[in-house]
Design an enzyme around this catalytic site. Structure first.
Site, short mmCIF file in Angstrom:
data_model
loop_
_atom_site.label_atom_id
_atom_site.label_comp_id
_atom_site.label_asym_id
_atom_site.label_seq_id
_atom_site.Cartn_x
_atom_site.Cartn_y
_atom_site.Cartn_z
N ARG A 93 -3.25 6.05 0.07
CA ARG A 93 -1.98 5.90 -0.31
C ARG A 93 -1.50 7.37 -0.35
O ARG A 93 -0.04 7.83 -0.23
CB ARG A 93 -2.03 5.45 -1.72
N ARG B 229 4.37 8.43 6.35
CA ARG B 229 5.85 7.70 6.17
C ARG B 229 6.70 8.81 6.39
O ARG B 229 7.70 8.32 7.33
CB ARG B 229 5.97 7.03 5.05
N PHE C 190 13.14 -9.06 -0.30
CA PHE C 190 12.82 -8.73 1.08
C PHE C 190 11.88 -9.28 2.05
O PHE C 190 11.39 -8.88 2.91
CB PHE C 190 12.42 -7.23 0.85
N HIS D 56 0.57 0.27 6.19
CA HIS D 56 0.24 -0.47 4.94
C HIS D 56 -1.04 -0.09 4.35
O HIS D 56 -1.68 0.36 5.21
CB HIS D 56 0.41 -1.90 4.95
N THR E 192 6.50 4.19 -0.52
CA THR E 192 6.91 3.26 0.39
C THR E 192 8.07 3.36 1.12
O THR E 192 8.19 2.89 2.33
CB THR E 192 7.05 2.06 -0.68
N LYS F 222 1.67 -0.41 11.60
CA LYS F 222 2.71 -1.43 11.59
C LYS F 222 3.36 -1.37 12.97
O LYS F 222 3.41 -0.30 13.75
CB LYS F 222 3.76 -1.30 10.62
N ASN G 22 8.15 1.03 7.95
CA ASN G 22 7.56 2.22 7.25
C ASN G 22 6.04 2.61 7.90
O ASN G 22 5.39 3.05 7.03
CB ASN G 22 7.75 2.02 5.70
N GLU H 283 -7.83 -8.18 0.87
CA GLU H 283 -7.13 -7.88 2.29
C GLU H 283 -8.24 -7.76 3.32
O GLU H 283 -7.99 -8.05 4.44
CB GLU H 283 -6.16 -6.80 2.04
N TYR I 290 1.28 -11.23 3.18
CA TYR I 290 2.12 -11.01 2.08
C TYR I 290 2.43 -11.91 0.99
O TYR I 290 3.50 -11.92 0.39
CB TYR I 290 3.29 -10.32 2.96
P1 CMP Z 1 3.86 -2.31 2.33
O1 CMP Z 1 2.77 -1.68 1.77
O2 CMP Z 1 3.28 -3.16 3.51
O3 CMP Z 1 3.90 -3.74 1.51
C1 CMP Z 1 4.91 -4.69 1.33
C2 CMP Z 1 6.01 -4.19 2.16
O4 CMP Z 1 7.47 -4.60 1.99
C3 CMP Z 1 6.48 -2.71 1.91
O5 CMP Z 1 5.27 -1.91 2.63
C4 CMP Z 1 7.64 -2.35 2.56
O6 CMP Z 1 7.40 -2.22 3.89
C5 CMP Z 1 8.43 -3.58 2.49
N1 CMP Z 1 9.60 -3.76 1.47
C6 CMP Z 1 10.74 -4.03 1.90
N2 CMP Z 1 11.55 -3.69 0.78
C7 CMP Z 1 10.94 -3.30 -0.25
C8 CMP Z 1 11.15 -2.98 -1.73
N3 CMP Z 1 12.40 -3.09 -2.25
N4 CMP Z 1 10.11 -2.68 -2.27
C9 CMP Z 1 8.92 -2.63 -1.87
N5 CMP Z 1 8.59 -2.89 -0.67
C10 CMP Z 1 9.57 -3.32 0.15
#
Ligand code: CMP
Length: 140
Positions: A86, A103, A58, A116, A92, A10, A113, A127, A50
């Protein structure tokens, strides 16, 4: 089984100049980069990628962040690649990510973060197809 998964480094991690360090973790875990491209997502592209999160509170912050700078997008291939990636990424929310995960080491917040990774085989297929036509994937 040998799987493929979609990974995105990211904007925060690209700005920190840790693409190589993240790639080293993939390679060290036996994951092979079989396709890659750097790109600066448009708002429409980020919203489409997304789309599954469209109704979440969010969503706007997530899209704002994902278009804030260039990202590095790759397909990783290897034994159990989806779960392996993962595990390498960690939770996350970086505050909850285990020590030694990407992370925990590179991320600043739940939005910024660092990475992805696809969460399941079905989402990985969708994806990967979103970013890479089959002709641009170089397996073995
Ligand atoms: P990612 O794996 O890219 O998938 C969706 C993204 O939304 C996640 O990583 C986070 O960076 C972002 N995000 C922000 N707030 C939340 C939340 N409360 N729960 C999950 N993802 C979140």
């Amino acid at each position: 089984a040998v799987e493929r998964t979609l990974s995105i480094i990211k904007p925060d991690a690209v700005a920190k100049n840790v693409i190589g360090q993240v790639y080293s973790r993939f390679e060290g875990a036996g994951l092979k980069v079989i396709a890659a491209r750097m790109m600066h997502l448009s708002r429409g592209e980020a919203e489409a990628f997304y789309a599954v999160h469209k109704a979440r509170p969010f969503f706007k912050d997530l899209v704002d962040f994902m278009v804030s700078g260039p990202v590095m997008v790759q397909v990783l291939e290897g034994e159990g690649a989806i779960l392996k990636n993962r595990d390498l990424m960690g939770a996350t929310d970086p505050k909850k990510a285990a020590p030694g995960t990407i992370r925990a080491d590179f991320a600043d917040s739940i939005d910024a973060n660092a990475v992805h990774g696809s969460d399941a085989a079905e989402t990985a297929a969708v994806e990967i197809a979103f970013f890479f036509p089959a002709m641009n994937i170089y397996s073995r």
